[in-house]
Write a protein that holds these residues in place. Sequence first.
Motif, PDB file in Angstrom:
ATOM      1  N   TYR A  27       0.840  -1.208   0.000  1.00 11.17           N
ATOM      2  CA  TYR A  27       0.000   0.000   0.000  1.00 11.17           C
ATOM      3  C   TYR A  27       0.876   1.261   0.000  1.00 11.17           C
ATOM      4  CZ  TYR A  27      -3.491   3.375   1.593  1.00 11.17           C
ATOM      5  OH  TYR A  27      -4.317   4.460   1.699  1.00 11.17           O
ATOM      6  N   ASN A  74       2.865   1.557  -3.386  1.00 12.77           N
ATOM      7  CA  ASN A  74       1.971   1.949  -4.471  1.00 12.77           C
ATOM      8  C   ASN A  74       1.553   3.415  -4.338  1.00 12.77           C
ATOM      9  OD1 ASN A  74       0.061   0.748  -6.736  1.00 12.77           O
ATOM     10  ND2 ASN A  74      -1.146   2.157  -5.502  1.00 12.77           N
ATOM     11  N   SER A  75       1.200   3.831  -3.123  1.00 11.87           N
ATOM     12  CA  SER A  75       0.760   5.212  -2.902  1.00 11.87           C
ATOM     13  C   SER A  75       1.841   6.214  -3.282  1.00 11.87           C
ATOM     14  CB  SER A  75       0.357   5.419  -1.447  1.00 11.87           C
ATOM     15  OG  SER A  75      -0.734   4.612  -1.124  1.00 11.87           O
ATOM     16  N   ILE A  77      -5.259   3.703  -6.121  1.00 12.52           N
ATOM     17  CA  ILE A  77      -5.966   2.766  -5.242  1.00 12.52           C
ATOM     18  C   ILE A  77      -7.447   3.110  -5.280  1.00 12.52           C
ATOM     19  CG2 ILE A  77      -6.203   1.966  -2.856  1.00 12.52           C
ATOM     20  CD1 ILE A  77      -3.201   2.780  -2.529  1.00 12.52           C
ATOM     21  N   ALA A 130      -8.139  -2.589  -6.457  1.00  9.67           N
ATOM     22  CA  ALA A 130      -6.876  -2.412  -5.737  1.00  9.67           C
ATOM     23  C   ALA A 130      -6.655  -3.560  -4.755  1.00  9.67           C
ATOM     24  CB  ALA A 130      -6.863  -1.083  -5.006  1.00  9.67           C
ATOM     25  N   PHE A 153      -3.462  -5.996  -4.856  1.00  3.51           N
ATOM     26  CA  PHE A 153      -2.576  -6.181  -3.703  1.00  3.51           C
ATOM     27  C   PHE A 153      -2.513  -7.653  -3.308  1.00  3.51           C
ATOM     28  CE2 PHE A 153      -2.997  -1.613  -1.823  1.00  3.51           C
ATOM     29  CZ  PHE A 153      -2.497  -1.096  -2.998  1.00  3.51           C
TER      30      PHE A 153
END
Length: 185
Positions: A17, A20-21, A44, A49, A53
């Motif tokens: 998370y 990716n962010s 996301i 998403a 993940f």
Amino acid sequence: NTIEEPEYYFNCFWQIYTWNSILCEDRFSTIRAESNLSDFIKPIKGNEAALRFEKLINRGIETLVVIEEDLYKINKQLEKNNQKTFVLYDRLDNCINPLRWNKAVSPLIEYWRNNYRKYSNIFPKIFIRTDLFRQIEGNNTERLQENSINIEWSIGEVFGYFFKLIFSDRDASQAYWAIAQKLKI
């Protein structure tokens, strides 16, 4: 550690998370393009998403190694440019049932406790309701409280804000005084 273990799953989840962010930001487009996992880096949004993940988590440790390498590159770029980035984790109580925080949110706190030196220019800001501290497992909650900022409002602050809103608007202020006069306050 296996995917079936909640602590392992959420440790992987938070790492993915976070990665990716950060890589969705334009300033990291070069690192995003060069990543061996670039096809997985997308905004996301909802179930897509979560499925993405989950797929990354199921790929195993090799995926986490690539993510670690990308995060290392991000930190190096930030250091080189004398920049910092903040990763905000907010509204966790809306996304994760507080009864499950011991398995779901505790790994997030542990992840940053273990990596704050490695990622010296990436700063997490984790918003946790103080009444949910006791749900966090495997962490020193006293230490958490020492490193927290209390943003809860007292009743006096709520009324102060309320009256500030009323008295900062001429019409509202006049209406308030008209009501107070009628009630002989």
